[in-house]
Design a protein around this motif. Structure first.
Motif, short mmCIF file in Angstrom:
data_model
loop_
_atom_site.label_atom_id
_atom_site.label_comp_id
_atom_site.label_asym_id
_atom_site.label_seq_id
_atom_site.Cartn_x
_atom_site.Cartn_y
_atom_site.Cartn_z
N SER A 178 -5.54 5.67 -8.10
CA SER A 178 -4.30 4.91 -7.86
C SER A 178 -3.30 5.76 -7.09
O SER A 178 -2.50 5.24 -6.30
CB SER A 178 -3.68 4.46 -9.17
OG SER A 178 -4.55 3.60 -9.85
N GLN A 236 -2.79 -2.04 -10.12
CA GLN A 236 -3.70 -2.06 -11.26
C GLN A 236 -3.19 -2.99 -12.36
O GLN A 236 -3.96 -3.71 -12.97
CB GLN A 236 -3.82 -0.63 -11.77
CG GLN A 236 -5.02 -0.41 -12.63
CD GLN A 236 -5.36 1.06 -12.72
OE1 GLN A 236 -4.61 1.93 -12.29
NE2 GLN A 236 -6.49 1.35 -13.30
N ASP A 293 -6.54 -2.37 -6.22
CA ASP A 293 -6.67 -1.35 -7.27
C ASP A 293 -7.13 -2.02 -8.57
O ASP A 293 -6.35 -2.62 -9.28
CB ASP A 293 -5.32 -0.63 -7.47
CG ASP A 293 -5.48 0.61 -8.35
OD1 ASP A 293 -6.59 0.82 -8.89
OD2 ASP A 293 -4.49 1.38 -8.47
MG LIG Z 1 -5.66 3.76 -11.42
#
Ligand SMILES: [Mg+2]
Ligand SMILES: Nc1ncnc2c1ncn2[C@@H]1O[C@H](COP(=O)(O)OP(=O)(O)OP(=O)(O)O)[C@@H](O)[C@H]1O
Length: 582
Positions: A384, A425, A505
């Motif tokens: 990330s 995410q 992500d």
């Molecule tokens: Mg991540």
């Protein structure tokens, strides 16, 4: 240039209303002066009408008194309206500016800013400023003037008695000075603790499901109680300070009637003063006492305002570290349109740490336009973070990130982020309709566009189950939807924005295999002519990837196509073998 202080910053807002405020202050000067009239008239009634027998004067004098009462009320009403009006406008603009300012602040600022503190600043601290502009300011002027006018008026009648009244001034000044030093930090502690309390409440509401899941209601209540008690303690300490000083000031004021009767009486007996003049003194005694009593209160309010202004100014001074270079700023006049970039991405010896610990270590890679890139790696390995750096949410500590050969720091931020899009995410949905959430990416999008994006992201498959379809309001943080549904709405949002470089992500972590397969096909069709990064823990997500980067501990430990990677031993092979059950 002289450095701006909290006060001059507040002034920069009040300035705009200076004429209105000046008119208000002028009226308050008149009211202060009018306060002197009635006690003087009362004195005249005693001396001229009652004692002197000039009865014909009575109606005239009473008419004056009534006129003063009515005039005072009208003026008072007028300037209170003026100050309320000005203060609300000042706060409106301040809140607007601060809100716009926090939009500009970057991730690293938000990492360290408890949300409760920001909330407190934008509500209760701003209200302290409003109160100062609306009330404290004119109270200071009015009370000072009442005090000065009463001294002048009384001194013109009898300077000896006026001087005797003034003996209490020095001890009062000393007391207030001492009070001022102590009360400011006490106010600061109250404001800070209030912010902590707000943060605790906010977190508890946001995390209420976790609290319930772990049966931690009592624990949470105790934690809250601790902060709540902390708030009570600082507030009590603050109030203690006030009650410690105020009675002394009050007691000093009680000396005045005694002086009036004893010394004033003595002067009357000695024929140095008339009874009527003594009555005037008596009538104006409040004009001596009220400002003194208010003095402590106003200093208290001013310090309270000062503490809040300091806190607000602190927010105003917070500068984003991530900002446009002057050229980038100038190159983008007005709104920045999406520019057509090719989509080449290069990391050149990039190192990065959020705090001290390095997260990305000397990372280099080149991705040609149109490539679909997979990124696999253990949790916490820095996947990330790579995305965060590409979008320039943080700046690399050393090395360079280049898009189409140009350093990301040289792009205008809006331009960069319109071209490098991401689904984060943790899918975040606003309290809005499903349509509104998708169209957030492009407010001028037609419903057809939204529907197309929704179809691609497989939102359409469950939209029929929602009560109002696209018009269903999804609550704060999208409560009411499953994790996979939220992820799909977030994906539709990205598809609608259609940036040249797409970063997904862990976008399909919460959807079933079948849906993931379908989404994969959508991504494949959508990523045509785009550069796409697919971050995932599932090897199946990389089916259509041209190249896969294997990350471990902030470094690329392997790189290649799916076939290449499974043909050799290593992390990728292990993950694949485990997931495929080989
Ligand atoms: Mg991540
Ligand atoms: N905002 C932040 N402040 C400080 N440290 C952070 C921050 N975000 C991430 N980290 C740390 O940086 C490291 C890499 O985090 P990152 O989110 O990039 O991992 P990841 O590979 O995406 O993991 P996952 O697979 O769990 O999503 C972790 O050790 C994490 O604790």
């Amino acid at each position: 240039m002289k450095e701006k202080t909290a006060f001059s910053w507040v002034w920069s807002y009040v300035r705009k209303y200076r004429f209105g405020m000046a008119a208000g202050l002028f009226l308050s000067v008149i009211v202060a002066a009018m306060n002197m009239v009635n006690p003087l008239v009362t004195g005249s009634i005693v001396d001229k009408v009652i004692k002197g027998g000039q009865h014909e004067l009575l109606f005239k004098l009473i008419a004056i008194m009534l006129g003063v009462v009515v005039g005072k009320s009208i003026f008072r009403y007028s300037y209170q309206v003026i100050f309320e009006h000005c203060s609300q406008n000042v706060i409106l603009k301040m809140r607007e500016d601060l809100y716009a300012h926090i939009q500009k602040l970057d991730f690293s600022w938000y990492d360290n800013a408890p949300s409760g503190n920001v909330m407190t600043l934008l509500t209760s601290d701003l209200d302290k400023v409003r109160h100062f502009v609306a009330w404290v300011l004119y109270q200071i002027l009015e009370n000072s003037l009442i005090y000065i006018f009463s001294i002048i008026t009384l001194a013109s009648i009898n300077w000896k008695l006026t001087l005797a009244f003034l003996v209490i001034a020095p001890p009062v000044l000393l007391l207030v000075k001492k009070f001022k030093v102590h009360i400011r930090p006490a106010h600061m502690r109250v404001r800070d603790q209030f912010a902590v309390l707000n943060t605790r409440v906010g977190e508890n509401i946001e995390g209420n499901r976790v609290v319930k899941a772990f049966v931690r209601e009592n624990y949470e209540t105790e934690r809250f109680e601790k902060e709540n008690e902390g708030y009570r303690d600082v507030s009590v300490a603050n109030a203690d300070m006030r009650v410690k000083f105020m009675p002394w000031i009050d007691a000093l004021c009680q000396v005045l009637p005694v002086i009036l009767i004893l010394f004033g009486g003595y002067l009357v007996i000695n024929n140095e003063m008339t009874i009527g003049q003594l009555v005037t003194f008596n009538g104006l005694m409040w004009a001596f006492i009220q400002p003194i009593n208010m003095f402590g209160n106003l200093v208290d309010n001013t310090q309270n305002f000062g503490a809040s202004a300091d806190r607000l100014f602190e927010l105003y001074k917070a500068e984003p570290k991530i900002k446009n270079t002057t050229e980038a700023e100038n190159s983008a006049e007005g709104t920045v349109e999406k520019t057509s970039i090719e989509g080449r991405v290069e990391f050149r010896n990039v190192c990065f740490a959020y705090n001290e610990t390095p997260v990305i270590k000397d990372m280099s890679f080149v991705i040609e336009p149109g490539t679909t890139v997979g990124i696999l790696g253990p949790t916490g390995s820095g996947k990330s973070t790579i995305a965060n750096l590409m979008c320039r949410y943080y700046d690399a500590d050393s090395g360079q990130i280049l898009i189409d050969g140009k350093d990301v720091r040289e792009y205008n931020l809006q331009e960069l982020r319109r071209n490098v899009g991401i689904t984060m995410q943790e899918a975040f949905l606003f309290s809005d309709t499903v349509e509104g959430n998708i169209a957030f990416a492009k407010t001028d999008a037609s419903f057809e566009d939204v529907e197309n994006a929704a179809e691609l992201a497989r939102v359409k498959e469950f939209i029929g189950d929602l009560t109002d379809g696209y018009d269903t309001i999804v609550g704060e943080r999208g409560v009411g939807l499953s994790g996979g549904q939220k992820q799909r709405i977030a994906l539709a949002r990205l598809f609608l924005a259609d940036p040249k470089i797409m970063i997904l992500d862990d976008t399909t972590s919460a959807v079933d295999n079948d849906t993931e397969y379908k989404i994969r096909q959508s991504i494949k069709s959508r990523s045509e002519g785009h550069t796409a990064f697919i971050i995932s823990h599932r090897v199946s997500s990389f089916e259509n990837c041209d190249v896969i980067l294997v990350i471990q501990d902030g470094q690329i430990i392997d790189k290649g196509s799916h076939q290449e990677l499974i043909s050799r031993d290593g992390y990728y092979h292990d993950v694949w073998a485990e997931q495929a059950g080989k």
